[in-house]
Motif scaffolding. Structure first.
Motif, short mmCIF file in Angstrom:
data_model
loop_
_atom_site.label_atom_id
_atom_site.label_comp_id
_atom_site.label_asym_id
_atom_site.label_seq_id
_atom_site.Cartn_x
_atom_site.Cartn_y
_atom_site.Cartn_z
N ASP A 11 0.84 -1.20 0.00
CA ASP A 11 0.00 0.00 0.00
C ASP A 11 0.88 1.25 0.00
O ASP A 11 2.11 1.17 0.05
CB ASP A 11 -0.99 0.00 1.17
N ASP A 13 1.77 3.50 2.10
CA ASP A 13 2.68 3.78 3.20
C ASP A 13 4.03 3.09 3.05
O ASP A 13 5.01 3.46 3.69
CB ASP A 13 2.06 3.36 4.54
N ASP A 14 4.07 2.03 2.23
CA ASP A 14 5.31 1.25 2.12
C ASP A 14 6.05 1.47 0.80
O ASP A 14 7.04 0.79 0.52
CB ASP A 14 4.98 -0.25 2.27
N GLU A 59 3.62 1.04 -5.32
CA GLU A 59 2.23 0.86 -4.89
C GLU A 59 1.56 -0.25 -5.70
O GLU A 59 1.75 -0.37 -6.91
CB GLU A 59 1.44 2.17 -5.07
#
Length: 307
Positions: A11, A13-14, A59
């Motif tokens: 996602d 955030d990573d 993503e």
């Protein structure tokens, strides 16, 4: 080999994280170095393509990690003759022959002392797990001599504590290359894994404390017969220490001379005496084993050559 698959979708955030860092965060009980090995073995794909540890996540990347199912280890009892010097409900003392491995290891699960003991004893302590049941201390494959094995966990803990406290009496006999001039001495040099050759041990600054006391029993033309008393019990301690003072053991394939005059099956080293406090009787017990025939024959040959 069966495998277990784990699937992840990246996602927002990573994004930008290294894949090895990401997976180490996502999977409990698995270190980053373990993750890296799995990736290096080609068991991780991103969008159906094998990647490297430094791959940066994007993503919606679809990650699949294939974990090989662990192999169930089982050590089988084997009817191998062994010389038992003493046995009761707590311990068994054996005279291990030269050439016998003490316990199984990957790629070598049979023919060991543990296989033989499981056939004879049935019960051994469980502290060291399936592969090393009962094994409190070890001697090298090509070193012969006295070894005590624990038959239950109480005995194992007692013996292990004595070894930790350096209160076990361990005396070895050895034949070295060269003539040692001193009548005896103490070698106090730290030992650790060799920095380059990981199969060897070496004198390494900052390594574990290692102390060997030795005394000369007999001198020959080009060799010396010695007795060594261990204060500590590091892997290959006597072999490394004697080599470090210029007197490696005769026949030692790792720390000895490249050209061996006497064709032995390994180093001339024998664990002759072992003394300890019995785990439950609380009495001092001591066991002594005569060196094997090859060792005695070599001594005789050296004596004859020195006349």
């Amino acid at each position: 080999m069966q495998t277990k698959s784990m699937n992840f979708v990246v996602d927002v955030d990573d994004i930008g994280k290294r894949i090895d860092v990401y997976l180490a965060e996502m999977i409990d009980n698995m270190s980053r170095s373990q993750i890296q090995k799995i990736i290096n073995n080609g068991n991780v794909t991103v969008n159906d393509k094998v990647v490297k540890n430094n791959y940066k996540l994007k993503e919606d990347d679809e990650i699949v990690l294939n974990l090989p199912e662990p192999v169930t280890l089982k050590v089988e009892p084997e009817n191998i003759p062994i010389e038992i010097m003493y046995e009761d409900d707590d311990i068994v003392v054996v005279n291990k022959p030269q050439g016998m491995v003490v316990h199984p290891a990957p790629g070598n699960y049979s023919g060991t002392l543990v296989n033989a003991l499981l056939y004879h004893c049935k019960n051994l302590s469980s502290i060291n797990g399936v592969i090393r049941p009962g094994i409190v201390h070890r001697i090298d494959k090509d070193t012969s001599g006295v070894l005590v094995v624990a038959k239950n966990d109480l005995a194992h803990r007692s013996l292990a504590e004595q070894i930790k406290e350096h209160s076990v009496n361990r005396i070895y006999l050895a034949i070295t290359e060269g003539v040692i001039k001193e009548d005896g001495g103490t070698i106090n040099r730290p030992i650790a894994r060799h920095p380059v050759d990981r199969k060897k041990m070496a004198i390494v600054e900052g390594g574990r404390e290692a102390i060997t006391h030795f005394r000369v029993l007999e001198r020959f033309k080009e060799n010396t017969y010695i007795e060594c008393k261990l204060e500590t019990g590091r892997t290959h301690q006597i072999r490394v220490h004697m080599s470090s003072i210029g007197h490696p053991l005769v026949g030692d394939p790792v720390y000895g001379y490249k050209k061996q005059k006497y064709k032995l099956q390994g180093q001339a080293l024998h664990a002759t005496t072992l003394g300890f406090i019995h785990p439950t009787k609380k009495q001092y017990m001591e066991f002594t084993a005569t060196p094997p025939s090859y060792f005695l024959e070599l001594l005789e040959k050296l004596r004859n050559n020195s006349k």
